[in-house]
Design a protein around this motif. Structure first.
Motif, mmCIF file in Angstrom:
data_model
loop_
_atom_site.group_PDB
_atom_site.id
_atom_site.type_symbol
_atom_site.label_atom_id
_atom_site.label_comp_id
_atom_site.label_asym_id
_atom_site.label_seq_id
_atom_site.Cartn_x
_atom_site.Cartn_y
_atom_site.Cartn_z
ATOM 1 N N ARG A 233 7.598 13.912 -11.691
ATOM 2 C CA ARG A 233 7.687 13.825 -13.153
ATOM 3 C C ARG A 233 6.483 14.455 -13.845
ATOM 4 N NH1 ARG A 233 9.877 7.661 -13.130
ATOM 5 N NH2 ARG A 233 12.101 8.087 -13.304
ATOM 6 N N GLN A 234 5.359 14.502 -13.139
ATOM 7 C CA GLN A 234 4.179 15.135 -13.741
ATOM 8 C C GLN A 234 4.413 16.618 -13.980
ATOM 9 O OE1 GLN A 234 0.504 14.154 -11.779
ATOM 10 N NE2 GLN A 234 1.148 12.039 -11.445
ATOM 11 N N MET B 15 9.214 15.782 -20.907
ATOM 12 C CA MET B 15 10.459 15.304 -21.517
ATOM 13 C C MET B 15 10.193 14.968 -22.979
ATOM 14 S SD MET B 15 13.551 13.563 -20.274
ATOM 15 C CE MET B 15 14.830 12.825 -21.266
ATOM 16 N N LEU C 5 -3.761 10.868 -22.804
ATOM 17 C CA LEU C 5 -3.680 9.733 -21.868
ATOM 18 C C LEU C 5 -3.253 10.165 -20.460
ATOM 19 C CD1 LEU C 5 -3.851 6.549 -21.668
ATOM 20 C CD2 LEU C 5 -1.364 6.600 -21.849
ATOM 21 N N ALA C 6 -2.151 10.912 -20.386
ATOM 22 C CA ALA C 6 -1.623 11.278 -19.073
ATOM 23 C C ALA C 6 -2.582 12.188 -18.291
ATOM 24 C CB ALA C 6 -0.247 11.908 -19.217
ATOM 25 N N LYS D 127 -5.569 9.885 -17.105
ATOM 26 C CA LYS D 127 -5.309 8.844 -16.118
ATOM 27 C C LYS D 127 -4.630 9.381 -14.863
ATOM 28 C CE LYS D 127 -6.870 5.675 -18.867
ATOM 29 N NZ LYS D 127 -8.208 5.104 -18.623
ATOM 30 N N LEU D 128 -3.807 10.424 -15.024
ATOM 31 C CA LEU D 128 -3.034 10.877 -13.874
ATOM 32 C C LEU D 128 -3.675 12.049 -13.148
ATOM 33 C CD1 LEU D 128 0.535 10.615 -15.396
ATOM 34 C CD2 LEU D 128 -0.474 9.149 -13.656
ATOM 35 N N ARG E 19 2.269 16.148 -26.252
ATOM 36 C CA ARG E 19 2.012 15.172 -25.191
ATOM 37 C C ARG E 19 2.636 15.628 -23.873
ATOM 38 N NH1 ARG E 19 4.463 9.186 -25.845
ATOM 39 N NH2 ARG E 19 6.415 10.342 -25.605
ATOM 40 N N ALA E 20 3.874 16.129 -23.971
ATOM 41 C CA ALA E 20 4.550 16.586 -22.755
ATOM 42 C C ALA E 20 3.865 17.828 -22.190
ATOM 43 C CB ALA E 20 6.020 16.865 -23.060
ATOM 44 N N MET F 236 0.573 17.917 -19.632
ATOM 45 C CA MET F 236 0.590 17.831 -18.176
ATOM 46 C C MET F 236 0.887 19.188 -17.539
ATOM 47 S SD MET F 236 -0.322 14.864 -17.217
ATOM 48 C CE MET F 236 0.245 14.614 -15.527
ATOM 49 N N ARG G 171 7.046 6.731 -18.101
ATOM 50 C CA ARG G 171 7.504 7.112 -16.766
ATOM 51 C C ARG G 171 7.754 8.609 -16.697
ATOM 52 N NH1 ARG G 171 8.977 3.134 -13.316
ATOM 53 N NH2 ARG G 171 8.403 4.726 -11.847
ATOM 54 N N SER G 172 8.270 9.179 -17.804
ATOM 55 C CA SER G 172 8.589 10.605 -17.769
ATOM 56 C C SER G 172 7.324 11.458 -17.685
ATOM 57 C CB SER G 172 9.419 11.005 -18.993
ATOM 58 O OG SER G 172 8.582 11.145 -20.118
ATOM 59 N N LEU G 173 6.184 10.891 -18.075
ATOM 60 C CA LEU G 173 4.926 11.628 -17.922
ATOM 61 C C LEU G 173 4.394 11.529 -16.495
ATOM 62 C CD1 LEU G 173 3.125 10.532 -21.204
ATOM 63 C CD2 LEU G 173 3.763 12.868 -20.633
ATOM 64 N N GLY G 174 4.974 10.619 -15.709
ATOM 65 C CA GLY G 174 4.544 10.473 -14.331
ATOM 66 C C GLY G 174 3.772 9.196 -14.047
ATOM 67 N N PHE G 175 3.664 8.312 -15.064
ATOM 68 C CA PHE G 175 2.996 7.033 -14.829
ATOM 69 C C PHE G 175 3.884 6.132 -13.985
ATOM 70 C CE2 PHE G 175 0.599 8.165 -18.701
ATOM 71 C CZ PHE G 175 -0.682 7.939 -18.230
ATOM 72 N N TYR H 267 -1.135 0.557 -19.440
ATOM 73 C CA TYR H 267 -1.565 1.421 -20.542
ATOM 74 C C TYR H 267 -0.630 1.393 -21.740
ATOM 75 C CZ TYR H 267 -4.615 3.465 -17.001
ATOM 76 O OH TYR H 267 -5.543 3.646 -16.022
#
Lengths: 259, 218, 217
Positions: A91-92, A96, A115-116, A119-120, A164-165, A168, B121-125, B133
């Motif tokens: 998903r990363q 979406m 954020l993503a 954190k990711l 935001r999308a 990533m 979830r769609s961002l990959g969390f 978060y």
């Protein structure tokens, strides 16, 4: 499978999905080459949104395969945590965009975007900030970086959601009726952002009600109804001279309702 | 009203009120962990675990706190559980309020619309990161308010530990009535102290609530 | 550690008596607190301040202090001036306590009936009081049913507290049996089971009532 320039970015084969007794996807095949844009149109309940949500496993399909850049997305062989890790990683690579934006109301615009990556991907705060500001600038909202979602208009919210999308660095962007919840006068600003992505050859899969827009930006268009792809073609052909009676009927009705 | 008497007994009642606060605060503290554990258990992959958590919550909510207290204090020794009155009050209070609090927490979590989780979830969390978060920060406001209501119930319930002779506010009020024969004075003052405690709880809750929901008016 | 439930069986008739007393007290308190709560709510909303301020003060006082403190005040406190039997103190104490909680709900639901309802009724020719009694209050009552049900379920559990002032309900009668048999664990478990069953039945009853009332909402 190894990745080559010819590997499609997204490929669906024989995708089927049931909700209880209702089969909403009856075996869908679809291929998006890299840098291409495909639009999916169809009446509500046709399964087009379910199809898009299946691509990143927000809906779990019952049969078929979904590939992203040569890697299988749905993995019935993986269970529990193993699948969880797999799908989070997949998903990363997919961005979406939702009909109702789903911005995080407790975070500022900039924090929504950063954020993503922070954190990711473990991007440090400063680089994340730079990246976030660059993306907000790109969607024309750099001045709203410290604003909270509740103070933004629908069009602004959706532009932040796109930023935001993008944060990533996804390989493909999925748009689920991104402009359907917007007031008519706000649609254009979101369409503009999507067009600019198209010009940069972002691979996109777009579910939409905006026929004119779909025709304008897409490389390929599909018409879905009752869980099947009724017809697919170049947008010029599909929108002006469809082969199928059902497509024709849908387009006529749609034009009438918009007039 | 005998004002002199009220001034005379006030220190005793304040001391007893402090026991009421102490016992309630400890029960709330441990109750919070019990509640969190119950919320987690209810989302377990294993049916027997989910089912046990639900059964526990149902039994605790379906029986009187007073009977639970008597069961543990007087019945506990039969199964090797010997607790002093104060500890018994804390433990039973925590396990009791924990069941109610888990329901309040679950309600608050479920009040966050599903689109928020989907976007995350769609961002990959992952599931846990999404909770940490995205969902919990948004559920916090409602959670604080409902826990506040439960904290007030906890304070009022703590009066029941007077039955197992913990010298808290209600116990002291009863004892002082017996020794002074001035019920109106004693009970007005005790009631006032409960009211002060409860309004203090409400004030703290309101402060925390505003902090947790600051984003809604930024 | 071994359990012996035979004393529970021996004292079964006592327990049945206790259950009967508990249910009877519950019924009386339910009727008293629902009807009383309704009246208190109407008075505190539709009368002059001289009348409704003291009333609102008592609602507030009953809601911000513990039940046991209220019971002790009535029992040990008032007992010094007038002699009232414990059972009367218990029923009145529990009744007033829940009357306050129910009144609080009725006040909220009466306020929630829209002003459009009031205007529609007045436009038909109903007077001010006729509108309140025929239009507003019935609607408010149906809206209050779910929360009233919750209150009554909580109330029944609170009947156990009445044992503290010596009322011969389930817990008190069991305590007598315990003092003779020295089997506290077995008896308290039995009481918990009885209460749990009552609770399950009441919740089933509540959802049945709510389903029926939903039609009138």
């Amino acid at each position: 499978m190894t990745q080559t320039a010819e590997t499609p970015m997204v490929e669906l084969k024989g995708v089927k999905k049931r909700f209880g007794n209702l089969e909403v996807l009856k075996g869908i095949d679809l291929k998006v080459d890299r840098g291409k844009i495909i639009s999916i149109i169809g009446p509500s309940g046709s399964g087009k949104s379910t199809l898009l949500r299946s691509v990143n496993n927000l809906e779990v399909i019952d049969e078929g395969t979904i590939m992203l850049d040569g890697v299988q997305v749905n993995r019935p062989d993986l269970k529990g945590l193993a699948f969880e890790r797999h799908i989070n990683h997949i998903r990363q690579n997919m961005g979406m965009v939702f009909q109702h934006f789903n911005l995080f109301p407790h975070l500022s615009t900039l924090e929504n975007v950063t954020l993503a990556p922070r954190k990711l991907k473990g991007v440090d705060a400063r680089s994340a900030r730079e990246l976030g500001m660059e993306l907000l600038h790109r969607v024309g909202l750099a001045d709203k970086a410290s604003a909270y979602p509740s103070s933004l208009s629908g069009g602004q919210k959706q532009r932040v959601a796109i930023a935001r999308a993008l944060a990533m660095r996804p390989k493909v962007m999925l748009f689920d009726e991104a402009t359907s919840a917007l007031d008519p006068e706000l649609v254009e600003e979101v369409n503009q952002v999507m067009k600019s992505l198209a010009e940069e050859h972002m691979t996109m899969l777009i579910v939409t009600h905006e026929m004119a827009f779909a025709r304008d930006v897409s490389d390929w268009a599909m018409f879905m109804d009752g869980g099947v792809v009724v017809e697919e073609n170049t947008p010029e052909r599909l929108f002006t001279n469809p082969d199928q009676e059902r497509t024709c009927h849908f387009l006529r009705k749609h034009l009438a309702s918009q007039a | 009203m005998d004002i002199n008497l009220m001034i005379e007994i006030a220190p005793l009642l304040v001391k007893a009120a402090w026991v009421t606060v102490d016992i309630s605060a400890r029960a709330l503290f441990f109750g919070f962990f019990i509640a969190s554990a119950l919320v987690a258990l209810r989302t377990s992959r294993f049916l027997p675990v989910r089912w046990s958590a639900r059964a526990y919550i149902s039994v605790v909510r379906g029986t009187p706190y007073f009977v639970q207290l008597l069961l543990v204090f007087y019945g506990g020794p039969a199964i090797g559980l010997r607790l002093d009155p104060f500890t018994c009050g804390v433990v039973v209070g925590a396990f009791n309020i924990g069941a109610y609090m888990s329901e309040a927490m679950r309600g608050a979590i479920e009040s966050v619309e599903s689109g928020q989780s989907e976007a995350s979830r769609s961002l990959g969390f992952g599931r846990f990161a999404t909770l940490q978060y995205i969902v919990l920060p948004q559920a916090a406001g409602l959670m604080i308010r409902s826990v506040g209501v439960l904290a007030i119930i906890l304070v009022k319930n703590s009066s029941l530990v007077s039955i197992i002779s913990v010298v808290e506010l209600t116990y002291q009020a009863q004892r002082l009535t017996g020794s002074t024969y001035k019920p109106l004075e004693v009970f007005s003052l005790s009631a006032l102290m409960y009211i002060v405690i409860i309004y203090a709880v409400m004030g703290i809750v309101e402060l925390l609530y505003r902090r947790a929901t600051r984003y809604t008016y930024l | 550690m071994e359990f012996d439930f035979s004393p529970v069986i021996t004292y079964f008739p006592t327990l049945i008596k206790g259950i009967g007393a508990t249910l009877l007290i519950g019924l009386v308190v339910a009727i008293m607190s629902i009807i009383g709560g309704q009246i208190v709510a109407v008075i505190s909303l539709y009368t002059r301040k001289v009348v409704n301020w003291p009333l609102r003060f008592f609602i507030w006082l009953f809601m911000t202090t513990p039940l046991l403190l209220q019971l002790y005040f009535l029992y040990f406190g008032l007992g010094q001036w007038i002699l009232i039997p414990a059972i009367v103190v218990g029923v009145l104490g529990l009744g007033f306590h829940y009357m306050a909680y129910n009144a609080d709900i009725f006040i909220a639901t009466i306020k929630s009936v829209s002003s459009g309802q009031y205007e529609a009724s007045r436009s038909l020719g109903f007077g001010h009081y006729a509108t309140i009694f025929y239009i507003i209050i019935p609607q408010a009552f149906y809206r209050a049913i779910p929360q009233l049900g919750n209150n009554m379920i909580i109330m029944v559990k609170d009947i156990s507290v009445l044992s503290a002032i010596g009322i011969a309900e389930l817990v008190y009668l069991s305590q007598y049996a315990i003092s003779v048999t020295f089997r506290p664990f077995e008896f308290y478990i039995t009481i918990a089971v009885v209460y749990y069953l009552i609770n399950v039945l009441m919740e089933a009853g509540q959802s049945w009532v709510e389903r029926r009332a939903a039609i009138r909402k």
